[in-house]
Design a protein around this motif. Structure first.
Motif, short mmCIF file in Angstrom:
data_model
loop_
_atom_site.label_atom_id
_atom_site.label_comp_id
_atom_site.label_asym_id
_atom_site.label_seq_id
_atom_site.Cartn_x
_atom_site.Cartn_y
_atom_site.Cartn_z
N ALA A 157 0.80 -1.22 0.00
CA ALA A 157 0.00 0.00 0.00
C ALA A 157 0.83 1.27 0.00
O ALA A 157 0.26 2.37 -0.01
N GLU A 158 2.13 1.15 -0.01
CA GLU A 158 2.97 2.35 -0.02
C GLU A 158 2.61 3.22 -1.23
O GLU A 158 2.55 2.76 -2.36
N GLY A 159 2.33 4.49 -0.96
CA GLY A 159 2.00 5.43 -2.02
C GLY A 159 0.51 5.56 -2.30
O GLY A 159 0.11 6.47 -3.04
N LEU A 160 -0.32 4.69 -1.71
CA LEU A 160 -1.77 4.80 -1.91
C LEU A 160 -2.37 5.79 -0.91
O LEU A 160 -1.88 5.95 0.20
N THR A 161 -3.46 6.41 -1.31
CA THR A 161 -4.15 7.35 -0.43
C THR A 161 -4.68 6.62 0.80
O THR A 161 -5.30 5.56 0.70
N GLN A 162 -4.45 7.20 1.97
CA GLN A 162 -4.84 6.58 3.23
C GLN A 162 -5.68 7.57 4.04
O GLN A 162 -5.63 8.77 3.80
N PRO A 163 -6.46 7.05 5.01
CA PRO A 163 -6.56 5.65 5.44
C PRO A 163 -7.35 4.81 4.45
O PRO A 163 -8.29 5.28 3.82
N LEU A 164 -6.93 3.56 4.35
CA LEU A 164 -7.63 2.60 3.51
C LEU A 164 -7.78 1.29 4.26
O LEU A 164 -7.08 1.04 5.25
N ALA A 165 -8.67 0.46 3.77
CA ALA A 165 -8.90 -0.86 4.35
C ALA A 165 -8.68 -1.91 3.29
O ALA A 165 -9.15 -1.77 2.15
N GLY A 170 -12.24 -14.54 2.67
CA GLY A 170 -12.00 -15.96 2.47
C GLY A 170 -13.10 -16.74 3.16
O GLY A 170 -14.27 -16.36 3.12
N GLY A 171 -12.74 -17.83 3.82
CA GLY A 171 -13.73 -18.53 4.63
C GLY A 171 -14.22 -17.64 5.75
O GLY A 171 -15.41 -17.55 6.06
N VAL A 172 -13.26 -16.96 6.38
CA VAL A 172 -13.51 -15.94 7.40
C VAL A 172 -13.09 -14.61 6.82
O VAL A 172 -12.18 -14.54 5.99
N GLY A 173 -13.74 -13.51 7.23
CA GLY A 173 -13.34 -12.19 6.78
C GLY A 173 -12.32 -11.59 7.72
O GLY A 173 -12.39 -11.77 8.93
N ASN A 174 -11.35 -10.88 7.16
CA ASN A 174 -10.44 -10.10 7.99
C ASN A 174 -10.09 -8.81 7.29
O ASN A 174 -10.16 -8.71 6.06
N VAL A 175 -9.75 -7.80 8.07
CA VAL A 175 -9.49 -6.48 7.52
C VAL A 175 -8.18 -5.95 8.07
O VAL A 175 -7.82 -6.19 9.23
N THR A 176 -7.44 -5.23 7.22
CA THR A 176 -6.27 -4.47 7.62
C THR A 176 -6.57 -3.00 7.40
O THR A 176 -6.89 -2.60 6.26
N TRP A 177 -6.51 -2.22 8.45
CA TRP A 177 -6.65 -0.76 8.35
C TRP A 177 -5.26 -0.16 8.27
O TRP A 177 -4.39 -0.46 9.10
N ILE A 178 -5.02 0.67 7.26
CA ILE A 178 -3.72 1.29 7.05
C ILE A 178 -3.92 2.80 7.01
O ILE A 178 -4.68 3.32 6.18
#
Length: 385
Positions: A157-165, A170-178
């Motif tokens: 995600a380096e260089g992308l506009t933040q904050p982003l998720a 997958g089978g289970v959902g997971n999220v990374t907040w950056i």
């Protein structure tokens, strides 16, 4: 094996079989453990029917039998050989394999997590060093042991506009907040594809709801959905993680379409509930994993999240390859003694290195005869569940 010195690159194959247990994803990349210098090919190899049945039967088992372990190992060895046969130039350009194995049991609150697969046999079969056991050090130290992809998401995600998720369905959902000038935050959001896949398999024999067509034709049972959303997990502050079978949302007695619609709504609403735990609302959601192919779920997310919701391909990433790439990246970090998880991603007390390295026999004469090598490459396909 080439030495992992600062500034040098390590070339890695990453292997991943997620909680949907549909097959083995294989990806190649080169990295110094901090950034990604090059990404290479990606392939996905489905489990044979008997293998998948043994693996699914082991779900929820803290001590799966040798049949499930063997099924996982054989499928991964076969996938590596098929991948290298399809991309022969990589045989001499691969320093290490990152082998996640198959999660069958995850109970980090009691410091237990189980990923099966024989790393020693895989190293023997391929002749390539293998890094495995990515989660146990984190869990032993009091962390959740999941999610483990956030540091890879951060590098991408380096260089992308933040904050982003970055949302993995997958089978289970997971999220990374950056966010800018903040460590990444990560947690499991709730069920994603697993409950829908199981419902479709039981009711129609299909492994998943293609494009979300079945759910789109059904009606949501709001009373059931509201009851599920009252689960204490959703109010619990991160870090937090789930076992594949952490929710037993029953849609018994419903039509196939209405059950799929209600389970899809559960996935959407559980992601929406994750917003309350984030330091700031994301300006964009990038969705990876098989769930991004479910148009019904993607449409529901776009309506509920108050920001653009797009597949990760919108920023040039490969959503089918991402998790396998992540374990290639983590294998490189493991070799260099770099953390695989942070207090903000798994709740571990301090940045935590992990993974264990297994070397192949030094010479062919030291090898045992291997039954893990395939007689012919498997047919590749993309994963959609």
């Amino acid at each position: 094996m080439r030495q992992s010195t600062p500034g040098s690159l390590t070339r890695a194959i990453g292997l991943m079989s997620g909680t949907s247990a549909d097959g083995v994803d294989v990806a190649w990349l080169a990295s110094d453990g901090l950034s990604i210098a090059e990404t290479g090919p990606f392939e996905s190899y489905p489990f044979e029917d008997g293998e998948r049945a043994r693996i699914l039967a082991a779900m929820g088992d803290a001590a799966p039998g040798p049949g499930a372990v063997r099924a996982v190992t054989e499928a991964h060895a076969r996938a590596v050989e098929a991948f290298l046969s399809a991309h022969p130039d990589l045989r001499g350009r691969t320093d290490v394999i990152g082998f996640h194995g198959q999660t069958t049991f995850h109970d980090p609150d009691n410091r237990r997590t189980v990923q099966i697969g024989d790393a020693e046999a895989l190293a023997e079969a391929t002749g390539i060093p293998v890094v495995h056991d990515f989660r146990s050090a984190d869990v032993a130290a009091g962390g959740q042991g999941a999610p483990l992809a956030p540091l890879y998401h951060l590098a991408l995600a380096e260089g992308l506009t933040q904050p982003l998720a970055v949302l993995n369905l997958g089978g289970v959902g997971n999220v990374t907040w950056i966010g800018p000038q903040a460590p990444p935050m990560a947690f499991d959001t709730g069920p994603a594809n697993a409950l829908i896949d199981d419902w479709m398999a039981a009711g129609s024999g299909e492994r998943f709801d293609a494009d979300g067509r079945t759910a789109a034709s059904g009606r949501v049972d709001r009373s059931r959905l509201d009851a599920w959303l009252g689960h204490s997990y959703f109010g619990r502050k991160p870090p937090k993680s789930l076992d594949r079978n952490g929710f037993t949302a029953s849609v018994d007695g419903m039509s196939l379409a209405d059950g799929a619609a209600t389970l899809a709504a559960f996935t959407v609403e559980s992601v929406a509930l994750a917003l309350v735990h984030m330091p700031a609302p994301p300006v964009r959601w990038l969705v990876t994993g098989g769930g991004r192919h479910n148009r019904h779920i993607m449409s529901g997310l776009a309506q509920r999240l108050g920001a653009p919701v797009v597949p990760v391909e919108a920023v040039g990433w490969n959503g089918d390859a991402l998790e396998a790439q992540a374990f290639a990246f983590l294998a490189v970090r493991s070799l260099r003694g770099l953390p695989l998880s942070l207090p903000s991603t798994t709740g571990v007390p301090r940045p935590m290195p992990g993974g264990r390295l297994v070397q192949p026999p030094a010479s062919a004469s030291e090898r045992r005869p291997s039954t893990y090598l395939p007689t012919s490459p498997s047919t590749s396909s993309s994963s959609f569940s």
